[in-house]
Design a protein around this motif. Structure first.
Motif, PDB file in Angstrom:
ATOM      1  N   LYS A   5       0.840  -1.201   0.000  1.00 24.25           N
ATOM      2  CA  LYS A   5       0.000   0.000   0.000  1.00 24.25           C
ATOM      3  C   LYS A   5       0.870   1.244   0.000  1.00 24.25           C
ATOM      4  O   LYS A   5       0.566   2.241  -0.664  1.00 24.25           O
TER       5      LYS A   5
ATOM      6  N   VAL B 176      -7.218  -2.826  -4.227  1.00 27.22           N
ATOM      7  CA  VAL B 176      -5.935  -2.234  -4.583  1.00 27.22           C
ATOM      8  C   VAL B 176      -5.313  -2.959  -5.770  1.00 27.22           C
ATOM      9  O   VAL B 176      -4.664  -2.349  -6.617  1.00 27.22           O
TER      10      VAL B 176
ATOM     11  N   VAL C  24      -1.719  -3.864 -10.357  1.00 24.63           N
ATOM     12  CA  VAL C  24      -2.250  -2.761  -9.563  1.00 24.63           C
ATOM     13  C   VAL C  24      -3.507  -2.257 -10.257  1.00 24.63           C
ATOM     14  O   VAL C  24      -3.501  -2.025 -11.466  1.00 24.63           O
TER      15      VAL C  24
ATOM     16  N   ALA D 156      -6.349   2.282  -7.790  1.00 19.61           N
ATOM     17  CA  ALA D 156      -5.554   1.962  -6.603  1.00 19.61           C
ATOM     18  C   ALA D 156      -5.014   3.206  -5.903  1.00 19.61           C
ATOM     19  O   ALA D 156      -5.208   3.393  -4.702  1.00 19.61           O
TER      20      ALA D 156
END
Lengths: 136, 136, 136, 136
Positions: free
Chosen positions: C31, C74, C85, C89
């Motif tokens: 993240k 995500v 991704v 995201a």
DNA sequence: GTGGTCTAGACCACC
DNA sequence: GTGGTCTAGACCACA
């Protein structure tokens, strides 16, 4: 001429904060008085009620302490007469304290050896402690 | 060639008769293993269940001992992975044992002085104990 | 001209010693890469096996981390194609991190107020922290 | 005239749903009472059994919470006497809460910076939170 | 009555 | 499999 009245018993404060059981603190304090000669054989001890009031503990706590001391032969409780330091008290307590001291020393050595403490370190530590507590 | 595995943990017998709480006996035994270098940082410890079975005590008792050891920084418990001797374990335990030894020595002196023990007696007693437990 | 190859994914070390669950550490690390723009939407992620090998964790730990990230939108896992991704995201992660930051700040205030911290103390502490972490 | 007794302890509801371990919720609730001055040093706490009944949790869970608090120096448990708020409790808890607040603030900043939060946004968020929790 | 210890067994989260 | 938490109930030492 009447007998000299013994000075009133003066024990250190008994408190739950000090760690051990209250009755044990009383036992230890009295043993200390005997070992160091301030409480001589034959001296009368305060009654349960008097000592309980003086130390601010419950009556049964004092009872338990006296029971323990009588069991160890340090004092004698005579129904109706009161409680007295026994004749062999001083010698008995001193030899018991001696043994306790050796036991503590034994523990110190086994514990310290686990941490690789050398003979010299032990000797130095002992020297310092003895200096801090000079013999009477 | 197979991977080297640490020798199986061999602790002294744990018994309710031996005095202190069971979990404390486990704590002390493991600290001793660490202090004396038989249990090195990174070594995996037996699982709760395994040690409980080996020592014939409850799983909870082992858990409590491990909790205490983790709190003191001796071991690290990782959920799902197992329990391991921590990196700073040896140093930490040794310095703690050292302090405990000094504390015991302090107690020995205060107790012995009450019984009028002389410097010479202390020195001789220490000499004997050190002989009985020679340094590794 | 072929597409520029994205730089290889470089995550901080994943370790049980860091505290939280391993899968959570992976989730947070990824993240962070997304939030700070080093991992852009559409970028392919390493396969389970590749990442497990790189981070020295088990395959199912990586699986669990990817599952969590897909659940949060995500990343997208395409059977046989690989993992990428997702398009939203960056925005999604940033707004989530923002909310997490506010939540932490909320906790800081309620905790500090219990200890009678003043407005000035909070302001000064915030100023210091912001200085230590200048905006990119 | 009767002796003044401390007002009965009133803790928020303890629930497994509230997130953390039950014992931790109890620990936090009691620390909060101490930090905010509603629980003063020397005040007796409910017995294990009484608090367990009041909070509808197991006796062991209360025991565990009290153990943790005693380890942190917030309370003192005396066998046979009861449990009391320790003398240095208020200061100790407040400084610990302060540190916890700073730690939370630190987390807020690192998290928020990842999402590109500006100094102004942080300052404004802090201002709002402080307004919502005015100092006592 | 109080707290201190121990047991047997359960359920959960993590790897 | 691992450790983390919780429960219900027992026995003991202390006041």
């Amino acid at each position: 001429m009447i007998d000299a009245v013994p000075p009133p018993l003066r024990l250190g404060p008994i408190s739950p904060a000090a760690g051990g059981p209250l009755y044990q603190q009383i036992v230890d304090a009295l043993k200390r008085e005997v070992a160091e000669g301030r409480l001589r054989p034959g001296t009368p001890l305060p009654s349960f009620r008097a000592l309980a009031g003086q130390l601010l503990v419950s009556l049964i706590t004092v009872k338990r302490a006296y029971d323990e001391l009588e069991r160890e032969g340090v004092i004698r409780c005579h129904q109706g007469l009161g409680t007295f330091v026994s004749e062999q008290a001083t010698l008995g307590v001193r030899s018991a304290q001696r043994e306790a001291a050796l036991e503590a020393l034994r523990l110190a050595v086994t514990t310290g050896r686990q941490a690789q403490m050398s003979d010299a370190e032990f000797a130095e530590a002992l020297r310092q402690e003895l200096e801090r507590h000079p013999q009477n």
